[in-house]
Scaffold this motif. Structure first.
Motif, PDB file in Angstrom:
ATOM      1  N   SER A  64       0.832  -1.200   0.000  1.00 58.30           N
ATOM      2  CA  SER A  64       0.000   0.000   0.000  1.00 58.30           C
ATOM      3  C   SER A  64       0.869   1.253   0.000  1.00 58.30           C
ATOM      4  CB  SER A  64      -0.932  -0.002   1.212  1.00 58.30           C
ATOM      5  OG  SER A  64      -0.180  -0.081   2.412  1.00 58.30           O
ATOM      6  N   ASP A  86      -3.973   0.058  -2.278  1.00 54.17           N
ATOM      7  CA  ASP A  86      -3.495  -1.154  -1.610  1.00 54.17           C
ATOM      8  C   ASP A  86      -3.782  -2.332  -2.540  1.00 54.17           C
ATOM      9  OD1 ASP A  86      -2.987  -3.396  -0.106  1.00 54.17           O
ATOM     10  OD2 ASP A  86      -4.266  -2.860   1.578  1.00 54.17           O
ATOM     11  N   GLY A  89      -5.053  -5.592  -0.450  1.00 51.76           N
ATOM     12  CA  GLY A  89      -6.410  -5.456   0.074  1.00 51.76           C
ATOM     13  C   GLY A  89      -7.419  -5.039  -0.970  1.00 51.76           C
ATOM     14  N   LYS A  90      -6.926  -4.720  -2.194  1.00 52.46           N
ATOM     15  CA  LYS A  90      -7.784  -4.290  -3.300  1.00 52.46           C
ATOM     16  C   LYS A  90      -8.604  -3.060  -2.907  1.00 52.46           C
ATOM     17  CE  LYS A  90      -8.021  -8.936  -5.247  1.00 52.46           C
ATOM     18  NZ  LYS A  90      -8.884 -10.053  -5.719  1.00 52.46           N
ATOM     19  N   LEU A  91      -7.881  -2.059  -2.406  1.00 54.61           N
ATOM     20  CA  LEU A  91      -8.492  -0.810  -1.972  1.00 54.61           C
ATOM     21  C   LEU A  91      -7.909   0.350  -2.762  1.00 54.61           C
ATOM     22  CD1 LEU A  91      -8.229  -1.344   1.893  1.00 54.61           C
ATOM     23  CD2 LEU A  91     -10.238  -1.800   0.459  1.00 54.61           C
ATOM     24  N   GLU A  93      -8.601   4.793  -3.276  1.00 45.29           N
ATOM     25  CA  GLU A  93      -9.375   6.009  -3.030  1.00 45.29           C
ATOM     26  C   GLU A  93      -8.632   7.179  -3.655  1.00 45.29           C
ATOM     27  OE1 GLU A  93      -8.164   7.619   1.270  1.00 45.29           O
ATOM     28  OE2 GLU A  93      -8.973   5.568   1.369  1.00 45.29           O
ATOM     29  N   ILE A 112     -13.956   5.805  -4.670  1.00 47.97           N
ATOM     30  CA  ILE A 112     -13.554   4.741  -3.756  1.00 47.97           C
ATOM     31  C   ILE A 112     -13.785   3.422  -4.483  1.00 47.97           C
ATOM     32  CG2 ILE A 112     -14.076   3.535  -1.595  1.00 47.97           C
ATOM     33  CD1 ILE A 112     -15.026   6.223  -0.457  1.00 47.97           C
ATOM     34  N   ILE A 114     -13.402  -0.749  -3.765  1.00 47.17           N
ATOM     35  CA  ILE A 114     -13.130  -1.846  -2.843  1.00 47.17           C
ATOM     36  C   ILE A 114     -13.413  -3.136  -3.597  1.00 47.17           C
ATOM     37  CG2 ILE A 114     -13.737  -2.926  -0.641  1.00 47.17           C
ATOM     38  CD1 ILE A 114     -14.593  -0.158   0.346  1.00 47.17           C
ATOM     39  N   THR A 147      -8.129  -2.234 -11.837  1.00 50.97           N
ATOM     40  CA  THR A 147      -7.928  -2.449 -10.402  1.00 50.97           C
ATOM     41  C   THR A 147      -6.511  -2.894 -10.075  1.00 50.97           C
ATOM     42  OG1 THR A 147      -8.770  -4.713 -10.625  1.00 50.97           O
ATOM     43  CG2 THR A 147     -10.357  -3.000 -10.003  1.00 50.97           C
ATOM     44  N   THR A 242      -9.681   2.445   4.138  1.00 54.36           N
ATOM     45  CA  THR A 242     -10.720   2.790   3.176  1.00 54.36           C
ATOM     46  C   THR A 242     -12.002   2.012   3.453  1.00 54.36           C
ATOM     47  OG1 THR A 242      -8.986   3.183   1.529  1.00 54.36           O
ATOM     48  CG2 THR A 242     -11.260   2.945   0.728  1.00 54.36           C
ATOM     49  N   LYS A 243     -13.106   2.725   3.509  1.00 55.59           N
ATOM     50  CA  LYS A 243     -14.407   2.097   3.750  1.00 55.59           C
ATOM     51  C   LYS A 243     -15.408   2.606   2.714  1.00 55.59           C
ATOM     52  CE  LYS A 243     -13.750   1.616   8.760  1.00 55.59           C
ATOM     53  NZ  LYS A 243     -14.290   1.962  10.106  1.00 55.59           N
TER      54      LYS A 243
END
Length: 259
Positions: A64, A86, A89-91, A93, A112, A114, A147, A242-243
């Protein structure tokens, strides 16, 4: 025959219609071939500076990191972006701001991602649009999101051609700015496509541990001012928090985008 070096702004903006809201967003993560460090072509033997630099870039891309980019655009205006990625984590933003590129492009856009769930909204809007990326075809140039390499860092790594170490923590080199399909410039907000540019100079800095901190790439289009793009990398390996947005603020994208 006269050859011209051309740089063009190609950051598409698309309006997604949801069930009760619309959103303009940047689609800089267009189609490209997924990249992993093990897939990158090996650098030529006898070039330790390039080997070290490429290895450092691969370490950045494997964990990340946060990024920030500030770049002029070929036809005037600027693009600025800040975010984090990341790959494990496949995140992802990012907040991207375009100014001076024209009314249809200007604005601030939030995104975002995810795994395969993408959420976008404009600065002026309060609601997010959810797009299921698993349902987007790879040949869709406006909605497909890469991604594996949303910032373009992996493509940059694969296109580095030469490197010289100018000190323990600085490098200079050249990179081929052209790639088949979507480009990678500037790193962090891919939005500039080049034609006939040839090898382009860059410089980079690292910290004492070898983490790459900045990358500055300079394009020299024919009959236009030079374009100096600087990307800053930080918080290497730091976990992201990230959420997704609150479900009460999310609308689903219209079904027409999946056809």
């Amino acid at each position: 025959m006269t050859f011209r070096a051309v740089a063009m702004f190609a950051l598409a903006t698309t309006v997604l219609a949801g069930t009760s809201a619309c959103l303009g967003f940047d689609a800089g993560g267009e189609q490209s071939t997924p990249f992993t460090a093990s897939q990158a072509p090996p650098s030529p033997t006898g070039t330790p500076a390039k080997d070290d630099f490429v290895a450092a870039l691969r370490r950045v891309h494997a964990a990340s990191y946060r990024f920030a980019v500030d770049s002029p655009l070929p036809e005037g205006g600027t693009v600025k972006a800040a975010g984090a990625f990341d790959p494990v984590g496949k995140l992802f933003e990012a907040t991207t701001t375009i100014t001076g590129a024209g009314q249809s492009q200007d604005g601030t856009h939030h995104r975002i991602v995810i795994a395969k769930d993408s959420y976008q909204r404009e600065e002026t809007g309060k609601r997010w649009i959810h797009l299921d990326l698993s349902r987007i075809a790879e040949d869709n140039p406006l909605l497909y999101f890469d991604t594996a390499d949303p910032t373009g860092l992996a493509k940059f790594t694969a296109n580095v051609k030469s490197v010289e170490r100018t000190s323990d923590t600085t490098y200079t080199g050249t990179v081929d700015p052209y790639v088949k399909g979507p480009g990678f410039l500037p790193i962090g907000a891919p939005s500039i496509v080049t034609l006939g540019m040839g090898r382009t100079p860059f410089k980079a800095t690292a910290d004492a541990q070898g983490n790459i901190l900045t990358i500055t790439i300079e394009l020299s289009p024919t009959d236009k001012p030079k374009i100096s793009m600087t990307t800053t990398l930080s918080e290497h390996g730091k976990p992201l928090t990230t959420k997704p947005p609150k479900q009460s603020l999310v609308d689903e994208a219209d079904e027409m985008y999946y056809k």
